[in-house]
Design a protein around this motif. Structure first.
Motif, short mmCIF file in Angstrom:
data_model
loop_
_atom_site.label_atom_id
_atom_site.label_comp_id
_atom_site.label_asym_id
_atom_site.label_seq_id
_atom_site.Cartn_x
_atom_site.Cartn_y
_atom_site.Cartn_z
N ALA A 86 26.52 -3.08 21.85
CA ALA A 86 26.63 -4.47 22.30
C ALA A 86 27.37 -5.29 21.25
O ALA A 86 27.14 -5.17 20.06
N PHE A 87 28.28 -6.13 21.71
CA PHE A 87 29.04 -7.03 20.84
C PHE A 87 28.73 -8.47 21.22
O PHE A 87 28.40 -8.78 22.38
N ASP A 88 28.86 -9.37 20.23
CA ASP A 88 28.80 -10.80 20.54
C ASP A 88 30.02 -11.17 21.38
O ASP A 88 31.08 -10.54 21.29
N GLU A 89 29.89 -12.20 22.16
CA GLU A 89 30.95 -12.61 23.06
C GLU A 89 32.23 -12.92 22.28
O GLU A 89 32.24 -13.72 21.35
N GLY A 90 33.32 -12.26 22.67
CA GLY A 90 34.62 -12.49 22.06
C GLY A 90 34.79 -11.87 20.69
O GLY A 90 35.81 -12.08 20.04
N GLN A 91 33.80 -11.07 20.20
CA GLN A 91 33.86 -10.49 18.87
C GLN A 91 34.08 -8.99 18.94
O GLN A 91 33.72 -8.33 19.93
N ALA A 92 34.69 -8.44 17.88
CA ALA A 92 34.94 -7.00 17.82
C ALA A 92 34.27 -6.37 16.61
O ALA A 92 34.52 -5.21 16.29
N GLU A 93 33.40 -7.11 15.92
CA GLU A 93 32.76 -6.61 14.72
C GLU A 93 31.42 -6.00 15.07
O GLU A 93 30.61 -6.61 15.78
N VAL A 94 31.16 -4.80 14.57
CA VAL A 94 29.89 -4.11 14.82
C VAL A 94 28.85 -4.65 13.86
O VAL A 94 28.99 -4.52 12.64
N ASP A 95 27.79 -5.29 14.41
CA ASP A 95 26.78 -5.87 13.52
C ASP A 95 25.78 -4.82 13.07
O ASP A 95 25.84 -3.65 13.44
N ARG A 96 24.82 -5.28 12.27
CA ARG A 96 23.89 -4.36 11.62
C ARG A 96 23.01 -3.62 12.64
O ARG A 96 22.72 -2.43 12.49
N LEU A 97 22.59 -4.33 13.68
CA LEU A 97 21.72 -3.69 14.67
C LEU A 97 22.44 -2.59 15.42
O LEU A 97 21.86 -1.54 15.74
#
Length: 406
Positions: A318-329
């Motif tokens: 799952a990504f934040d809307e409009g983002q391409a960075e993979v978060d920690r979770l």
């Protein structure tokens, strides 16, 4: 014996209270996770217990002390005074609780009783002096925060103090009379040891009140009055009728509070995140999980897309809307993908899109995922396939499907 037992119990209680107050959460880790999730900060802050290295202070005190003991009523108020000084190392454990270690010095005043007769009667009710040195452990309760509630920038604080310690008294010297006299009722004869060099090591119980005026975040002016209760032998006259000796110390001091870790000002404020956004993010993750589970069920019901001889593992990124960075979770989900592949290195990894759109954002997200799988987990790039629409996946091999969701 009972006195020592009570003092031991009180000391144990103080240590237990301090240890209990020191237990706290790892606030830095929580804040880091919330930051990486993109949960924004709000203007307010929340109060948390401090870590061991935070909120330490060093203070210097000076003032006067007044004694009670044998026949103290026979000298005037102003003659029953001596200087006192102290140095303390303290720690604010919570907004309500503090502990400190204190080393102090007291110049004490005593008075001889009416044991002397005949030509020696002039020695009755005469003043003498001695020194005492103490090492004490105090527990301080912040009444201001307890009654009015915690406020970080409050300028005035009022405390109650209880404590225990040890005191060594020595250097008994005559003041208003000549000669060194035996103050025991049994002998009443000359004895150079009585007021000269006799040393007493005693346990003392302490209680008092203190106040602090904050001049700045690091500096404060402190005023306190603390009484110490000791055995009758403290004034070197254990044969008198009074049961206890002691003194009250009236002191003024200056205290410096060291900065917290990271150079932050001392205190208990921590940044607070907008938990409404946090709860919304959790709901979105739950919705995506439900959506994925439904999709998996639909795929299982489609006979034309399921090969009975093929084993499929699904993971959701799952990504934040409009983002391409993979978060920690989501790093955990990629780890799960890599672990599944390591158990079956002949399998393939398919990266697909829940929306079925091969747009620029989808390609950026694919690039981030491929970089992590190949660089961090060393998965060969030829084992990875990309499909904008999962319906295009056709294979008889075991495979792992990474579904990208907004």
């Amino acid at each position: 014996m009972n006195i020592k037992t009570n003092l031991t119990a009180l000391l144990t209680l103080c240590v237990a209270m301090s240890a209990s107050a020191q237990r706290n959460r790892d606030n830095d880790s929580i804040i880091q996770i919330l930051d990486e999730m993109g949960v924004p900060l709000v203007e307010k802050s929340y109060v948390a217990n401090s870590s061991f290295v935070d909120n330490w202070s060093l203070a210097l005190y000076g003032g006067f002390s007044t004694n009670w003991g044998s026949d103290m009523s026979h000298i005037s108020f102003f003659r029953n005074k001596g200087v006192t000084s102290a140095i303390t190392l303290g720690k604010d454990v919570t907004p309500l609780s503090s502990v400190r270690l204190q080393l102090n010095y007291v110049r004490n005043t005593g008075v001889t009783d009416n044991q002397f007769t005949d030509e020696m009667a002039a020695f009755n009710h005469k003043r003498y002096k001695w020194n005492s040195y103490g090492l004490n452990v105090d527990y301080m309760l912040n009444f201001t925060n307890l009654i009015l509630g915690f406020r970080e920038n409050r300028k005035f604080h009022f405390y109650g103090i209880v404590g225990v310690g040890g005191s060594v008294s020595r250097n008994y010297t005559t003041g208003d009379f000549v000669g060194d006299m035996d103050n025991s009722h049994g002998q009443q004869v000359h004895n150079n040891d009585k007021y000269d060099n006799r040393q007493h090591s005693l346990v003392n119980i302490r209680a008092g009140l203190a106040s602090a005026f904050y001049l700045s975040r690091n500096w404060s002016l402190c005023v306190e009055a603390v009484g110490s209760l000791l055995d009758n032998s403290y004034d070197s006259n254990p044969t008198s009728e009074n049961t206890w000796d002691g003194h009250v110390d009236f002191q003024v001091g200056i205290k410096y509070r060291f900065n917290n870790k990271g150079g932050q000002a001392p205190g208990f404020y921590y940044p607070r995140h907008d938990m409404t956004v946090y709860r919304q993010r959790l709901k979105e993750i739950g919705d995506l999980r439900d959506k994925t589970n439904k999709r998996l069920k639909d795929l299982e019901d489609m006979a034309d897309t399921i090969d009975v001889d093929t084993k499929v593992i699904y993971t959701l990124i799952a990504f934040d809307e409009g983002q391409a960075e993979v978060d920690r979770l989501q790093q955990t989900n990629l780890y799960t993908t890599a672990l599944a592949w390591s158990r079956d290195t002949k399998s393939l990894i398919f990266i697909t899109n829940s929306s079925g759109v091969d747009d620029r954002l989808f390609r950026r997200r694919v690039k981030e995922i491929v970089n992590i799988l190949t660089e961090r987990y060393e998965i060969p790039v030829h084992k990875i396939r990309v499909f904008a629409n999962e319906k295009d996946i056709q294979t008889s091999y075991n495979y792992i499907e990474c579904i990208i969701n907004d």
